[in-house]
Write a protein that holds these residues in place. Structure first.
Motif, short mmCIF file in Angstrom:
data_model
loop_
_atom_site.label_atom_id
_atom_site.label_comp_id
_atom_site.label_asym_id
_atom_site.label_seq_id
_atom_site.Cartn_x
_atom_site.Cartn_y
_atom_site.Cartn_z
N VAL A 170 0.83 -1.21 0.00
CA VAL A 170 0.00 0.00 0.00
C VAL A 170 0.86 1.26 0.00
CG1 VAL A 170 -1.63 1.35 1.40
CG2 VAL A 170 -2.03 -1.09 1.02
N LEU A 171 1.89 1.30 0.85
CA LEU A 171 2.76 2.48 0.89
C LEU A 171 3.54 2.65 -0.41
CD1 LEU A 171 4.14 2.40 4.53
CD2 LEU A 171 2.53 4.01 3.54
N THR A 172 4.03 1.55 -0.96
CA THR A 172 4.77 1.64 -2.22
C THR A 172 3.86 2.13 -3.34
OG1 THR A 172 6.21 -0.16 -1.50
CG2 THR A 172 6.20 0.35 -3.85
N LEU A 173 2.66 1.58 -3.41
CA LEU A 173 1.72 2.05 -4.44
C LEU A 173 1.40 3.53 -4.27
CD1 LEU A 173 -0.80 -0.91 -4.80
CD2 LEU A 173 0.84 -0.08 -6.50
N PHE A 174 1.26 3.97 -3.04
CA PHE A 174 0.96 5.37 -2.80
C PHE A 174 2.11 6.26 -3.28
CE2 PHE A 174 1.28 9.12 -0.05
CZ PHE A 174 0.10 9.75 -0.40
N TYR A 175 3.33 5.95 -2.85
CA TYR A 175 4.46 6.80 -3.20
C TYR A 175 4.84 6.69 -4.67
CZ TYR A 175 5.07 7.93 1.68
OH TYR A 175 4.87 8.38 2.95
N VAL A 176 4.86 5.47 -5.18
CA VAL A 176 5.19 5.30 -6.60
C VAL A 176 4.10 5.93 -7.46
CG1 VAL A 176 5.44 3.56 -8.43
CG2 VAL A 176 6.64 3.28 -6.27
N LEU A 185 2.46 9.76 -11.27
CA LEU A 185 1.42 10.66 -11.74
C LEU A 185 1.92 12.10 -11.80
CD1 LEU A 185 -1.73 9.19 -9.96
CD2 LEU A 185 -1.11 9.01 -12.37
N ALA A 186 2.83 12.47 -10.90
CA ALA A 186 3.38 13.83 -10.91
C ALA A 186 4.23 14.08 -12.15
CB ALA A 186 4.21 14.07 -9.65
N GLU A 237 3.57 3.34 -16.86
CA GLU A 237 4.50 2.69 -15.94
C GLU A 237 3.84 2.42 -14.59
OE1 GLU A 237 7.91 5.18 -15.78
OE2 GLU A 237 8.44 4.82 -17.87
N PHE A 238 2.93 3.29 -14.21
CA PHE A 238 2.21 3.09 -12.95
C PHE A 238 1.37 1.82 -13.01
CE2 PHE A 238 -1.61 3.80 -10.29
CZ PHE A 238 -0.98 3.77 -9.07
N VAL A 239 0.73 1.58 -14.15
CA VAL A 239 -0.07 0.36 -14.30
C VAL A 239 0.82 -0.87 -14.21
CG1 VAL A 239 -1.53 -0.93 -15.91
CG2 VAL A 239 -1.87 1.53 -15.64
N THR A 289 3.76 -1.10 -12.69
CA THR A 289 4.23 -1.19 -11.31
C THR A 289 3.15 -1.76 -10.41
OG1 THR A 289 5.67 0.71 -11.69
CG2 THR A 289 5.22 0.12 -9.40
N THR A 290 1.93 -1.30 -10.60
CA THR A 290 0.81 -1.78 -9.80
C THR A 290 0.58 -3.27 -10.01
OG1 THR A 290 -0.24 0.39 -9.95
CG2 THR A 290 -1.64 -1.44 -9.29
N GLU A 291 0.61 -3.72 -11.25
CA GLU A 291 0.43 -5.14 -11.54
C GLU A 291 1.53 -5.98 -10.88
OE1 GLU A 291 0.33 -5.41 -15.78
OE2 GLU A 291 -1.73 -4.67 -15.92
N THR A 292 2.76 -5.53 -10.97
CA THR A 292 3.88 -6.26 -10.37
C THR A 292 3.74 -6.33 -8.85
OG1 THR A 292 5.32 -5.52 -12.15
CG2 THR A 292 6.39 -6.35 -10.16
N LEU A 293 3.43 -5.20 -8.23
CA LEU A 293 3.28 -5.18 -6.77
C LEU A 293 2.10 -6.03 -6.31
CD1 LEU A 293 4.05 -1.47 -5.88
CD2 LEU A 293 5.34 -3.47 -5.19
N LEU A 294 1.01 -5.96 -7.02
CA LEU A 294 -0.16 -6.76 -6.62
C LEU A 294 0.10 -8.26 -6.81
CD1 LEU A 294 -3.13 -4.57 -7.87
CD2 LEU A 294 -2.27 -4.84 -5.54
N TRP A 295 0.81 -8.62 -7.87
CA TRP A 295 1.16 -10.03 -8.08
C TRP A 295 2.07 -10.51 -6.96
CZ3 TRP A 295 -0.31 -14.35 -9.94
CH2 TRP A 295 0.58 -15.40 -10.08
N HIS A 296 3.09 -9.71 -6.64
CA HIS A 296 3.99 -10.07 -5.54
C HIS A 296 3.21 -10.17 -4.22
CE1 HIS A 296 7.44 -10.14 -2.89
NE2 HIS A 296 6.96 -9.08 -2.25
N GLY A 297 2.33 -9.21 -3.98
CA GLY A 297 1.52 -9.23 -2.76
C GLY A 297 0.62 -10.45 -2.69
N ALA A 298 0.04 -10.85 -3.81
CA ALA A 298 -0.84 -12.03 -3.83
C ALA A 298 -0.06 -13.31 -3.52
CB ALA A 298 -1.53 -12.14 -5.18
#
Length: 189
Positions: free
Chosen positions: A45-51, A56-57, A63-65, A67-76
Motif C-alpha cells: 500500500v505504501l509503495t503504491l501510494f508513493y510510486v 502521476l506527478a 508505468e504506474f499500471v 508497477t501496480t500489476e507487479t506489486l499486486l502479483w507479488h503481494g498475492a
C-alpha cells in the motif's frame, strides 16, 4: 440460595503436554504468517501510494499500471504463502489437541492464538525498548559492524523464536485450562 457450579478438575498430564506442544509449535507458524502478511500489505500500500504519486506527478501513467500489476502479483503470492503458514499452524494445533484429548480444540486454538498474540506483542515491545535503550555504542561488538550486524540478527531471530515458543506454549495451556470441563477436562465427542 444460588447454586454453585461444581469445581473444574485440572487438566490431565496428557492434555497439558498436548496443549503446550501445540502452542509452542504452531504459534510460530501463525504469528510468522500474520506478521509477514501485515508487513506485506503495508509495504504494498505504501509503495503504491508513493510510486503512484511520483509517477502521476511526472506523467508516467503506463508505468504506474505496470508497477501496480507487479506489486499486486507479488503481494498475492506473499499473502498466499502467509495463509498457507497460518493454515498449517492451525491444522497442526487441532491435530495435537485432538491427540491429547483436549476439550474444544477449535476454541482452544483461537483463544490460545489471541492470548499469545497479545502477550508476544507486549514482549516484543519490551525487547525493542530495551534494545534501543541499550544502544549500539554500548555493546562490546560495536567496533566491528559486520560481526555486530550478524550477531544482532542471530540474537534477535533467536529471541523471537524462543519467546514465540514459550509464549505460545503457555498461552495454549492457559486456553485449555480455561476451557476444561467440570468432568475432568476430557474431550467430548
Amino acid at each position: 440460595m444460588p447454586q454453585r457450579m461444581p469445581p473444574k478438575l485440572p487438566l490431565s498430564q496428557r492434555q497439558r503436554l498436548s496443549a503446550q506442544l501445540a502452542g509452542g509449535a504452531t504459534f510460530l507458524f501463525i504469528s510468522g504468517g500474520v506478521t509477514v502478511l501485515v508487513v506485506t500489505v503495508f509495504g504494498v500500500v505504501l509503495t503504491l501510494f508513493y510510486v503512484g504519486a511520483w509517477q502521476l506527478a511526472v506523467g508516467a501513467g503506463e508505468e504506474f499500471v505496470e508497477t501496480t500489476e507487479t506489486l499486486l502479483w507479488h503481494g498475492a503470492v506473499v499473502v498466499g504463502r502467509c495463509l498457507l503458514a497460518c493454515g498449517l499452524g492451525y491444522g497442526a494445533s487441532l491435530l495435537a489437541l485432538r491427540l491429547g484429548r483436549v476439550r474444544q480444540t477449535n476454541l482452544t486454538t483461537l483463544l490460545g492464538a489471541g492470548i499469545a498474540s497479545v502477550a508476544w506483542s507486549i514482549m516484543a515491545g519490551i525487547f525493542a525498548i530495551a534494545f534501543f535503550w541499550i544502544g549500539n555504542a554500548r555493546l562490546p561488538w560495536a567496533g566491528s559492524p559486520d560481526a555486530a550486524s550478524q550477531f544482532q540478527t542471530v540474537l534477535i531471530i533467536g529471541m523471537a523464536i524462543a519467546s514465540g515458543v514459550i509464549v505460545g506454549s503457555l498461552s495454549w495451556w492457559l486456553a485449555a485450562h480455561l476451557l476444561r470441563s467440570a468432568s475432568g477436562g476430557a474431550r467430548t465427542p
